[in-house]
Design an enzyme around this catalytic site. Structure first.
Site, PDB file in Angstrom:
ATOM      1  N   CYS A 125       3.677 -11.787 -14.476  1.00 12.55           N
ATOM      2  CA  CYS A 125       3.166 -12.941 -13.718  1.00 12.55           C
ATOM      3  C   CYS A 125       2.953 -14.173 -14.591  1.00 12.55           C
ATOM      4  O   CYS A 125       2.816 -15.285 -14.083  1.00 12.55           O
ATOM      5  CB  CYS A 125       1.869 -12.566 -13.016  1.00 12.55           C
ATOM      6  N   HIS A 266      -1.542 -18.628 -10.679  1.00 16.13           N
ATOM      7  CA  HIS A 266      -0.700 -17.534 -10.194  1.00 16.13           C
ATOM      8  C   HIS A 266      -1.295 -17.049  -8.871  1.00 16.13           C
ATOM      9  O   HIS A 266      -2.498 -16.847  -8.759  1.00 16.13           O
ATOM     10  CB  HIS A 266      -0.680 -16.400 -11.221  1.00 16.13           C
ATOM     11  N   ASN A 296       2.422 -12.260  -3.466  1.00 15.19           N
ATOM     12  CA  ASN A 296       2.464 -12.394  -4.921  1.00 15.19           C
ATOM     13  C   ASN A 296       3.920 -12.224  -5.363  1.00 15.19           C
ATOM     14  O   ASN A 296       4.484 -11.139  -5.206  1.00 15.19           O
ATOM     15  CB  ASN A 296       1.564 -11.303  -5.520  1.00 15.19           C
TER      16      ASN A 296
HETATM   17  O1  UT7 Z   1      -0.204 -10.104 -10.105  1.00 20.37           O
HETATM   18  C1  UT7 Z   1      -0.622  -8.892 -10.625  1.00 20.37           C
HETATM   19  C2  UT7 Z   1      -0.598  -7.796  -9.571  1.00 20.37           C
HETATM   20  N1  UT7 Z   1      -1.627  -7.928  -8.604  1.00 20.37           N
HETATM   21  C3  UT7 Z   1      -2.721  -7.157  -8.624  1.00 20.37           C
HETATM   22  O2  UT7 Z   1      -2.894  -6.316  -9.450  1.00 20.37           O
HETATM   23  C4  UT7 Z   1      -3.692  -7.372  -7.505  1.00 20.37           C
HETATM   24  C5  UT7 Z   1      -5.110  -7.549  -7.933  1.00 20.37           C
HETATM   25  N2  UT7 Z   1      -6.027  -6.824  -7.081  1.00 20.37           N
HETATM   26  C6  UT7 Z   1      -6.176  -7.082  -5.753  1.00 20.37           C
HETATM   27  O3  UT7 Z   1      -5.594  -8.008  -5.210  1.00 20.37           O
HETATM   28  C7  UT7 Z   1      -7.136  -6.199  -4.976  1.00 20.37           C
HETATM   29  O4  UT7 Z   1      -7.816  -5.345  -5.878  1.00 20.37           O
HETATM   30  C8  UT7 Z   1      -6.425  -5.331  -3.868  1.00 20.37           C
HETATM   31  C9  UT7 Z   1      -6.000  -6.258  -2.736  1.00 20.37           C
HETATM   32  C10 UT7 Z   1      -5.209  -4.617  -4.461  1.00 20.37           C
HETATM   33  C11 UT7 Z   1      -7.380  -4.305  -3.316  1.00 20.37           C
HETATM   34  O5  UT7 Z   1      -8.530  -4.931  -2.792  1.00 20.37           O
HETATM   35  P1  UT7 Z   1      -9.983  -4.379  -3.159  1.00 20.37           P
HETATM   36  O6  UT7 Z   1     -10.943  -5.215  -2.434  1.00 20.37           O
HETATM   37  O7  UT7 Z   1     -10.060  -4.360  -4.661  1.00 20.37           O
HETATM   38  O8  UT7 Z   1      -9.963  -2.924  -2.522  1.00 20.37           O
HETATM   39  P2  UT7 Z   1     -10.140  -1.503  -3.242  1.00 20.37           P
HETATM   40  O9  UT7 Z   1      -8.937  -1.203  -4.084  1.00 20.37           O
HETATM   41  O10 UT7 Z   1     -11.487  -1.443  -3.890  1.00 20.37           O
HETATM   42  O11 UT7 Z   1     -10.128  -0.556  -1.987  1.00 20.37           O
HETATM   43  C12 UT7 Z   1     -11.148  -0.590  -0.989  1.00 20.37           C
HETATM   44  C13 UT7 Z   1     -10.744   0.333   0.155  1.00 20.37           C
HETATM   45  C14 UT7 Z   1     -10.294   1.719  -0.298  1.00 20.37           C
HETATM   46  O12 UT7 Z   1     -10.757   2.650   0.648  1.00 20.37           O
HETATM   47  P3  UT7 Z   1     -12.050   3.551   0.348  1.00 20.37           P
HETATM   48  O13 UT7 Z   1     -11.730   4.329  -0.888  1.00 20.37           O
HETATM   49  O14 UT7 Z   1     -13.190   2.576   0.154  1.00 20.37           O
HETATM   50  O15 UT7 Z   1     -12.178   4.380   1.591  1.00 20.37           O
HETATM   51  C15 UT7 Z   1      -8.792   1.660  -0.223  1.00 20.37           C
HETATM   52  O16 UT7 Z   1      -8.194   2.929   0.012  1.00 20.37           O
HETATM   53  O17 UT7 Z   1      -9.637  -0.228   0.861  1.00 20.37           O
HETATM   54  C16 UT7 Z   1      -8.607   0.769   0.993  1.00 20.37           C
HETATM   55  N3  UT7 Z   1      -7.299   0.094   1.016  1.00 20.37           N
HETATM   56  C17 UT7 Z   1      -6.738  -0.347   2.148  1.00 20.37           C
HETATM   57  N4  UT7 Z   1      -7.143  -0.304   3.446  1.00 20.37           N
HETATM   58  C18 UT7 Z   1      -6.333  -0.863   4.372  1.00 20.37           C
HETATM   59  C19 UT7 Z   1      -6.497  -0.218  -0.029  1.00 20.37           C
HETATM   60  N5  UT7 Z   1      -5.401  -0.850   0.425  1.00 20.37           N
HETATM   61  C20 UT7 Z   1      -5.532  -0.941   1.771  1.00 20.37           C
HETATM   62  C21 UT7 Z   1      -4.729  -1.516   2.785  1.00 20.37           C
HETATM   63  N6  UT7 Z   1      -5.161  -1.449   4.058  1.00 20.37           N
HETATM   64  N7  UT7 Z   1      -3.546  -2.120   2.519  1.00 20.37           N
END
Ligand code: UT7
Length: 339
Positions: A125, A266, A296
């Site tokens: 990125c 980014h 992204n």
């Molecule tokens: O450019 C470099 C690459 N980009 C990145 O690495 C992205 C950076 N990170 C992010 O954008 C965010 O961390 C995410 C969008 C990937 C995830 O959001 P979050 O608020 O950090 O969610 P989380 O990973 O803490 O997950 C919360 C919950 C989980 O469920 P439980 O364990 O609380 O029951 C996940 O399983 O949300 C669930 N979850 C989803 N639910 C519905 C994860 N993805 C999804 C989804 N739809 N697509």
């Protein structure tokens, strides 16, 4: 010996000025409703957690080089230059046309140039900010006059559309800037600071098929053919590094939010961008956000956003802008530019 991690202030004697920009995205759109049919997710979750509504993805016949070439031709037309006027082509990508040769070589051939140097940069990125820093350095040194910096990605080709934690994030696209030398200039690339921490490589990676896991080898996890991300970890590090980079650049240049017309970060996650806005006490309208329409696109995201901001008349000659990135490597970088 300690390396130079302090960032570079470029001399006004000879600077790299942005002469033109371009962008290209595939015609096919994958929106949140389409993803609801592929994984257990919802438009509401994706929108509230990431700000993304849709992203563009390639179809057979489209590729990283074809998108890059389209963007390059657009920028050349705007600059009233031809492919033969370009002295160096740098293409940032982590989804190259082939293992080798470089994607930049395909673009060069497409532009009818068979002589200038052309190579790729792999900084995920941060690829476009790295290429901008390099372009500024080779122009500043007097070695080259016209440098084309491209960023092109087809992330859909390494996305696991069964993994709801990652497939909602990524899209395809390309962007480009043509940098030209200007002497005794107040414009151009004023400052650049580029960093990496390879110790964090596993935070975001695609393990197959390099020399560690060659084609034909049995992968530890079959899903290693796709990119894997540790979203939460990336999120927190991204906010910290981006804020640090911006504050450092302000200090080095003796500027503040008031002097800056726009920050183009980014496009990783709209919430990450909002956290940065809060921590910097930045007026909302000084931060460029288009993640809702592209997702992204890794290295291409800043390049696409820069082209949009310029073409939509958000920016004018003389404006001070900041490009800032964080991504796999880990890598992070910043460029401060007077348009
Ligand atoms: O450019 C470099 C690459 N980009 C990145 O690495 C992205 C950076 N990170 C992010 O954008 C965010 O961390 C995410 C969008 C990937 C995830 O959001 P979050 O608020 O950090 O969610 P989380 O990973 O803490 O997950 C919360 C919950 C989980 O469920 P439980 O364990 O609380 O029951 C996940 O399983 O949300 C669930 N979850 C989803 N639910 C519905 C994860 N993805 C999804 C989804 N739809 N697509």
């Amino acid at each position: 010996m300690k390396g130079n991690t302090q960032g570079t202030l470029f001399s006004r004697k000879r600077r790299a000025v942005i002469k033109a920009t371009g962008r290209a995205v595939p015609g096919k759109v994958l929106n949140n409703q389409d993803l609801e049919k592929l994984v257990d997710t919802s438009d509401e979750w994706i929108t509230s957690r990431t700000g993304i509504k849709e992203r563009h993805v390639v179809v057979p016949g489209e590729s990283t080089a074809s998108l890059a070439l389209q963007a390059a031709q657009q920028a050349l037309a705007q600059a009233h230059l031809t492919g033969l006027d370009i002295d160096m082509i740098i293409c940032a990508t982590i989804t190259p046309e082939m293992v080798f040769p470089a994607t930049a070589c395909f673009v060069q051939a497409g532009l009818g140039n068979n002589n200038c140097c052309a190579f790729d940069v792999s900084a995920a990125c941060s690829g476009f900010t790295y290429a901008m820093g390099l372009g500024g350095a080779v122009i500043g040194s007097g070695q080259y006059n016209n440098v084309m910096i491209l960023a092109s990605e087809t992330l859909s080709t390494i996305t696991d559309y069964h993994d709801r934690g990652s497939c909602i994030l990524f899209g395809d696209g390309a962007g480009v800037a043509i940098l030209c030398a200007e002497e005794n200039s107040d414009r151009g690339l004023l400052y650049s600071s580029l960093h990496a921490d390879g110790g964090g490589w596993e935070t975001l990676c695609c393990k197959a098929y390099g020399s560690r896991n060659p084609v034909g080898s049995v992968l530890e996890d079959p899903n290693d053919i796709y990119m894997t991300i540790h979203g939460r970890e990336t999120y927190q590090l991204a906010v910290r590094r981006i804020v640090e980079l911006i504050n450092e650049s302000y200090e080095k240049l003796g500027i503040s939010n008031d002097d800056v017309k726009m920050i183009i970060p980014h496009q990783m996650n709209a919430r990450i961008i909002e956290s940065v806005i809060k921590r910097l006490s930045l007026p909302q309208d000084k931060m460029f956000v288009n993640i809702d329409r592209y997702g992204n696109t890794s290295s291409a995201s800043i390049a696409i956003a820069l082209d949009e901001a310029l073409r939509d008349d958000h920016l004018q000659e003389g404006d001070l802008i900041v490009l800032v990135s964080f991504g796999a490597g880990l890598t992070w970088g910043i460029n401060v530019i007077r348009l």
